[in-house]
Design an enzyme around this catalytic site. Structure first.
Site, short mmCIF file in Angstrom:
data_model
loop_
_atom_site.label_atom_id
_atom_site.label_comp_id
_atom_site.label_asym_id
_atom_site.label_seq_id
_atom_site.Cartn_x
_atom_site.Cartn_y
_atom_site.Cartn_z
N SER A 220 -26.50 -6.14 -33.07
CA SER A 220 -27.15 -5.97 -31.78
C SER A 220 -26.61 -4.73 -31.08
CB SER A 220 -26.98 -7.24 -30.94
OG SER A 220 -27.82 -7.23 -29.82
N GLU A 332 -36.08 -12.19 -34.27
CA GLU A 332 -35.53 -11.30 -33.25
C GLU A 332 -36.17 -11.56 -31.89
OE1 GLU A 332 -33.00 -9.52 -33.69
OE2 GLU A 332 -32.88 -9.09 -35.84
N HIS A 417 -32.11 -14.05 -33.34
CA HIS A 417 -31.26 -12.88 -33.18
C HIS A 417 -29.79 -13.30 -33.21
CE1 HIS A 417 -30.14 -8.87 -31.69
NE2 HIS A 417 -29.37 -9.46 -30.80
#
Length: 544
Positions: A220, A332, A417
């Site tokens: 990330s 995501e 995610h």
């Protein structure tokens, strides 16, 4: 740097016993002194090792400075404070989402090392940068434990770095001070990451690591940091390969110095510092209220540090020529679940674009269309674009993580995610309860073992292929191969979602051209004033 002289040594002594009742106590001598760690899970663990001086008082908003030396043995068995941080908007408790457990402090520039206890010198090294939107996070979170990597012969390092407005800030007073000192300015979090890597190069041999075989990786915001480092000439001799987990690859150019300074002036005014205020007044702003603004960094990329930005540099082929692994998760879009993310994004999508999405995803309802627009437009297509550009200069490997914890399959059909972290680190069972602390199954553990083995193999040899596992071909645009970590096992698939991802790429192409034009304009002063290589190294040396 493979022949670099070691500045220390790792020894395991019998007395006194280490924390937790172990009968051994690892000692490592680094450039600033001797460290006493602990042996846990067959790994020598050293926590909260300072790699730079505390960036407090007159050192706030300055490049990281050298850590102080100490006498005797420094206890390195406990995690120290994480860097001062805010929290995501709409969330009051950030710990389940990657926020650091208390305490936090401006004095947080430390790193943690997990090293093999019974390994000869020359182990591959991996340095991990945590995620957290640039405003929260810590290298001490339990799911970043390096025990599994150490068990498999890798020295694993996690590093803290300044966050939010403390990690990126600009103001005319700071510019004047930095110019007088000849220092870099603006992007202090990035400078911290460079400083941590310089510490690794100098000291990792003390833990059995090979300073000539360093892999940087992150997830990330940490993955975006890796992309920044990959396109930053000043950092290119500090690592040898890289892994980008859910970091994308298409980014705006960022603020220029003038706009960043104007934003800094307004922030200062909110805390009673006038437009013409001094650096002392700025540094007198209380840290936590400043972090509570939840700014992802209000600085700018100093052109001596980042001459043109990630997307423009990759498009032009001006990046580190090192092997790369890059990938995304199938869910995501879970990032939209905080607040009213889906509704806000839906409101921004033009009718013509929505019509095209319906044609690309004919079986999806409207919410799924919006989620796919985010997932594939921001994540998958950008990662594939990076892999395609990269593969013309250096080996690249592209992946998609689709596996969902088996216990969660009843209510989840996509890998959220960040969910790959627990598989890469083999820390299944460490998931925070609020995002699903499921008891892992044998199938989950099998996927984790395979992913972890590939990350280790890549760190060791620049190739993620492992005997006994399905082949993972290097990326080339013609075949467009993805390694898919799925519910029914892992395997390579060619041209995954090619029609959809091609559309996003065509749609983004004019924006990339614009970014390259902007970058060329910003790069011009750097090219005119770029110091010779020796002076460039000296500038890097300012980062401890």
């Amino acid at each position: 740097m493979a022949g670099q002289r070691s500045l220390g040594s790792l020894a395991v002594n019998s007395p006194p016993p280490a924390v937790g009742g172990s009968r051994t106590r690892p000692i490592a001598t680094v450039s600033t002194g001797a460290l006493a760690g602990a042996v846990e899970d067959d790994a020598a663990v050293f926590r909260s090792v300072p790699y730079a001086a505390p960036p407090v008082g007159p050192l706030r908003w300055r490049p990281p400075q050298p850590a102080a030396e100490w006498q005797g043995l420094k206890d390195a068995t406990r995690f120290g404070p994480a860097c001062l941080q805010g929290h995501p908007r709409g969330l009051t408790d950030v710990t389940p989402y990657g926020g650091a457990p208390e305490p936090t402090s401006e004095d947080g520039l430390t790193l943690n090392v997990w090293a093999p206890v019974h390994m000869p010198a020359g182990a591959p090294v991996m340095v991990f940068f945590h995620g957290g939107s640039g405003v929260f996070g810590s290298g001490a979170l339990p799911y970043y434990s390096g025990a599994a990597f150490a068990r498999d012969g890798v020295v694993l390092v996690t590093a803290n770095y300044r966050l939010g407005a403390l990690g990126g800030f600009a103001h005319p007073a700071l510019t004047r001070e930095a110019s007088a000192r000849g220092e870099l300015m603006g992007a202090y979090a990035t400078m911290d990451q460079v400083a941590a890597l310089r510490w690794v190069k100098r000291n990792i041999a003390a833990f059995g690591g090979d300073p000539g075989n360093v892999t940087i990786f992150g997830e990330s915001a940490g993955a975006i940091s890796v992309l920044n480092l990959l396109t930053m000439p000043l950092a290119h001799d500090l690592f040898d390969k890289a892994i980008v987990q859910s970091g994308g690859g298409w980014f705006p150019a960022g603020q220029d110095r003038v706009r960043a300074e104007a934003a800094g002036v307004e922030i200062g005014k909110a805390f009673g510092v006038p437009a013409g205020g001094s650096v002392e007044e700025l540094r007198g702003i209380p840290g936590q209220p400043l972090m509570d603004l939840n700014l992802p960094g209000a600085g700018f990329p100093d052109p001596r540090l980042a001459p043109e930005g990630v997307t423009a540099a990759i498009a032009a082929g001006r990046h580190a020529r090192v092997p790369l692994m890059i990938g995304v998760n199938s869910g995501e879009d879970s990032l939209l679940d905080h607040g009213d993310g889906v509704a806000k994004l839906r409101a921004d999508i033009k009718p013509s674009v929505m019509a095209r999405l319906k044609a690309l995803y004919p079986d999806a309802d409207e919410e799924t269309l919006v989620r796919n627009y985010f997932r594939d437009g921001v994540g998958a297509s950008a990662a594939r674009w990076v892999a395609g550009k990269w593969s013309t200069k250096a080996p690249a490997y592209l992946y998609r993580f689709e596996h969902v914890d088996e216990a969660a399959l009843a209510h989840r059909d996509r890998a959220p995610h960040g969910s790959e972290i627990f598989y890469v680190f083999e820390t299944l069972g460490e998931q925070p309860a609020s995002i699903g602390a499921f008891q892992p199954t044998s199938a989950d553990r099998s996927v984790a073992a395979g992913m972890h083995a590939r990350w280790v193999a890549f760190a060791r040899s620049s190739d993620p292929n492992v005997e006994g596992l399905s082949p993972w071909p290097a990326y080339c645009r013609e075949r467009d191969p993805w390694m898919v970590f799925g519910q029914d096992g892992s395997g390579a698939r060619n041209q995954l979602m090619q029609k959809q991802l091609d559309w996003y790429e065509r749609r983004t192409a004019p924006l990339i051209l614009m970014l390259r034009a902007q970058a060329a304009w910003r790069r011009l002063p750097y090219l005119l004033t770029r110091p010779p290589r020796g002076e460039h190294r000296e500038l890097a040396g300012h980062l401890t």
